[in-house]
Write an enzyme that holds these catalytic residues in place. Structure first.
Site, PDB file in Angstrom:
ATOM      1  N   HIS A 479       0.833  -1.206   0.000  1.00 42.32           N
ATOM      2  CA  HIS A 479       0.000   0.000   0.000  1.00 42.32           C
ATOM      3  C   HIS A 479       0.869   1.257   0.000  1.00 42.32           C
ATOM      4  CE1 HIS A 479      -3.553   2.445   1.485  1.00 42.32           C
ATOM      5  NE2 HIS A 479      -2.552   3.199   1.908  1.00 42.32           N
ATOM      6  N   GLU A 480       1.797   1.334   0.941  1.00 40.30           N
ATOM      7  CA  GLU A 480       2.620   2.540   1.042  1.00 40.30           C
ATOM      8  C   GLU A 480       3.521   2.705  -0.176  1.00 40.30           C
ATOM      9  OE1 GLU A 480       1.936   4.791   3.048  1.00 40.30           O
ATOM     10  OE2 GLU A 480       0.602   3.618   4.329  1.00 40.30           O
ATOM     11  N   HIS A 483       1.693   4.522  -2.816  1.00 36.41           N
ATOM     12  CA  HIS A 483       1.843   5.973  -2.655  1.00 36.41           C
ATOM     13  C   HIS A 483       3.192   6.429  -3.207  1.00 36.41           C
ATOM     14  CE1 HIS A 483      -1.722   6.942  -0.399  1.00 36.41           C
ATOM     15  NE2 HIS A 483      -1.426   6.163   0.624  1.00 36.41           N
ATOM     16  N   HIS A 486       3.228   6.756  -6.858  1.00 35.38           N
ATOM     17  CA  HIS A 486       2.486   7.949  -7.278  1.00 35.38           C
ATOM     18  C   HIS A 486       3.403   9.172  -7.270  1.00 35.38           C
ATOM     19  CE1 HIS A 486      -1.720  10.068  -6.902  1.00 35.38           C
ATOM     20  NE2 HIS A 486      -1.147  10.291  -8.067  1.00 35.38           N
TER      21      HIS A 486
END
Length: 689
Positions: A479-480, A483, A486
């Site tokens: 998940h991180e 980020h 992104h």
């Protein structure tokens, strides 16, 4: 065109922030940065930016995109490079000096920001460029103009002098209150860490976890015993493993007591005051409440849209949670006859049911997920397969803590696109939770590559021990890194539109999109290997993990929607409404929505809800579920494109990850998915179909 002035107070030449770092890609000089460097650099940066902005506002030239909007984007470079490091260290490695400086400067930063957004001369120039934006041929330039205009209006540029003065006072106080909430919560978290005297009390924990608890106790100054740190949510990871019911109760009650003990670190009055001030500020800006103000600039648009989404899911979630509760009560009655199931029992009994029903032991699963291997052979492998990027460790670059590692991120042709820092172990100087931040955001205007950080709070293993992850921690790592991607894959010109500078209910889309790749067979083949024997994760374990995770969706969804609803309750307060008791308000809000479950408290209670009182998610905690709908449907689309293959990655990169906020979020999603959003995959993912 206005060239920003540099006539502000000079910094000593030996201050590491005085000039851009000469290390590769502007990497911060952590080998030279000391606490005494921050204050003069931050103050000089504030002054320099103020002078640069005033030069733009008072220019005799007619306002243009170049001399007004892009000139603003060029401002404040000293402040940007200093504050990025300072704010990150205040979250990851705070000490008394940094904490004191953060408290001192918080209202000054708020005032400096207000001085820009409420500058009448500057806003007049922005309005002039905005009125003529159709003449700009470049779409990103038009988008930037529109974004600046929106921000000026939302931050008070059109208010009269009296209203602006009041808004400045509110912003200053809110800045101080948010800093105080964070400081109080960190102190409470450290103070309430659970000390147990004997190893027998830790029965159920792995050898590595017990060793880490012993080391934590020594690090905290205890000559003996074992220290279990408090995690950010209400539910603590160790509750699912500890066999001793009394220890579970102590741990649960310690976690739940944070910020509500009536001591110097009590946060209840802070929360009430912040919610009250936010409501007053919303009224100044023409909104009915803070949620209406916030959501007008998000994908959701209105509080009613969020409430409608939650209301449509709550009955299914409650039914699923009640079904799980019946299972757990039946199981508990057989092992603890005559005793009542309590909140601190839920996770442990749920693990017992999972182990029995799915023949799966959580501690056994951990043995196959050593942190280093999950990161390097799992997360990094996913990035290579999807996006063609390679991670090359840079042990020659300085880092801010010995536990931190740094990697250079390269395209297949060897071109560097950024740096990635991994900071995965818990420590007393780090706030709880997991997050992504940046030391610098990507921008071709500044010829700046992104310098991205992922942070987690995995208990640090004892000397010679492997850090082993639960599967929840594995998905958190993916998940991180979503980020991080992104930020790393951003390809825009202007910092305001770069990387993760998107609405809250869109920023969690790329992160959640990448979570499910943790289940990809090729990922597991490489990273899920027993840390002692080298044996691969048995194939049957994968489906067992899926089934076991699906079993607990009632609890997970319930605690989440309770927290999201509590957030909305605080931020739909009408201006002038009086709240005298934070806990009574919380209880009433949850009861009103049918979410006051005696065994399932909110994921975060008011007094330790850092996301909304210290983390920028006020009226925005719903965003995880909103984004999850995009992620579930988006992942289905990637599977249709072949799964973890370059074509699927190319589509995600071109439509979303490289775009920043240069397009409307839903337009990016449609381009990525090729159609409108379908929420059916979300219901399937949550086990609510």
């Amino acid at each position: 065109m206005i060239e920003p002035t540099t006539a502000a107070r000079p910094l000593a030449a030996d201050n590491p922030f005085a000039a851009p770092s000469t290390l590769d890609h502007g990497t911060p000089r952590f080998d030279r940065i000391a606490d005494e460097h921050f204050r003069p650099a931050l103050l000089a940066g504030l002054e320099e930016r103020a002078e640069e902005v005033r030069a733009i506002a008072t220019s005799a030239e007619a306002p243009t995109f170049a001399n007004t909007i892009e000139a603003l984007e060029r401002c404040g470079r000293l402040l940007a490079r200093t504050s990025a490091v300072f704010s990150s260290l205040c979250a990851t490695d705070v000490n008394p000096a940094r904490q004191e400086l953060q408290t001192e400067l918080a209202p000054l930063f708020a005032a400096a920001s207000d001085a820009i957004w409420m500058d009448a001369e500057l806003f007049a120039r922005v309005e002039a460029v905005h009125a003529d934006r159709a003449s700009l041929a470049d779409a990103e330039q038009r988008r930037l103009v529109e974004r600046y205009h929106t921000l000026f209006v939302r931050r008070g540029a059109r208010l009269d002098a009296v209203a602006q003065e009041r808004m400045r006072a509110i912003n200053s106080e809110l800045s101080s209150l948010s800093t105080a909430f964070n400081e109080h919560l960190r102190a409470e978290t450290n103070d309430l860490a659970l000390l147990v005297e004997t190893e027998a009390e830790l029965a159920g924990l792995s050898k590595g976890a017990i060793s880490a608890a012993a080391d934590a106790a020594r690090a905290a100054g205890h000559e003996s015993g074992f220290l279990i740190g408090i995690e950010l949510p209400t539910s603590q990871g160790a509750l699912g493993q500890l066999a001793d019911r009394a220890v579970r109760q102590r741990l649960f009650e310690a976690a739940s007591a944070r910020g509500s003990r009536g001591n110097a670190h009590d946060t209840r009055a802070l929360a009430i005051r912040m919610a009250t001030l936010r409501a007053e500020r919303a009224k100044l800006l023409g909104a009915k409440n803070h949620a209406e103000y916030v959501l007008a600039d998000e994908m959701a648009g209105t509080p009613e849209a969020v409430q409608e989404m939650l209301a449509g899911l709550i009955p299914r979630i409650v039914a699923r949670a009640e079904e799980e509760e019946r299972d757990l009560r039946a199981r508990f009655a057989t092992t603890n006859p005559g005793a009542e199931l309590e909140p601190w029992d839920w996770a442990k009994v749920a693990e017992e049911v999972r182990a029995e029903r799915f023949d799966l032991d959580d501690d056994e699963v951990r043995q196959y997920f050593p942190l280093r291997r999950v990161l390097e052979d799992g997360v990094f492998f996913m990035a290579r397969e999807l996006y063609g990027i390679e991670m090359r460790e840079r042990t020659d670059l300085p880092v801010y803590h010995p536990d931190v590692r740094a990697w250079e991120v390269l395209e297949e042709d060897g071109t560097t696109i950024g740096l990635f820092y991994g900071d995965y172990f818990a420590r007393a100087s780090k706030r709880g939770g997991a997050w992504m931040t940046s030391f610098a955001e990507q921008s071709t205007l500044h010829e700046q590559l992104p310098l991205v950080v992922n942070v987690m709070n995995v208990p640090k293993p004892g000397a010679g021990q492997e850090a082993l992850l639960s599967f929840d921690q594995v998905t958190t790592m993916f998940h991180e890194f979503g980020h991080a991607l992104h930020g790393l894959l951003s390809s825009v010109r202007h910092p305001l539109l770069s990387g993760t500078s998107v609405p809250r209910d869109f920023v969690e889309f790329p992160s959640q999109l990448h979570e499910d790749f943790a289940f990809d067979p090729r990922v597991l083949e490489r990273c899920a290997v027993h840390h002692e024997t080298g044996a691969p994760l048995p194939t049957e374990f994968v489906e067992k993990i899926r089934a076991a995770r699906a079993y607990g969706q009632g609890f997970d969804a319930f605690e989440y929607v309770a927290a999201a609803s509590l957030d909305l309750a605080w931020h739909t307060l009408a201006p002038g409404a009086v709240v005298e008791d934070a806990e009574a308000f919380e209880k009433s809000a949850l009861e009103h929505l049918g979410l006051a479950h005696p065994l399932i408290p909110p994921r975060y209670r008011t007094c330790y809800f850092a996301h909304i009182f210290a983390g920028g998610y006020a009226a925005g905690y719903y965003a995880y579920l909103w984004s999850e709908a995009l992620a579930a449907d988006g992942f289905a689309g990637m599977q249709e494109a072949g799964g973890m293959v370059r074509e699927a990655g190319r589509r995600a990169r071109e439509a979303v990850l490289g775009r920043g906020l240069t397009l409307e979020p839903m337009d990016m999603y449609r381009a990525f998915r090729g159609r409108e959003l379908d929420t059916a995959p979300l219901l399937e993912r949550r086990g609510l179909a």
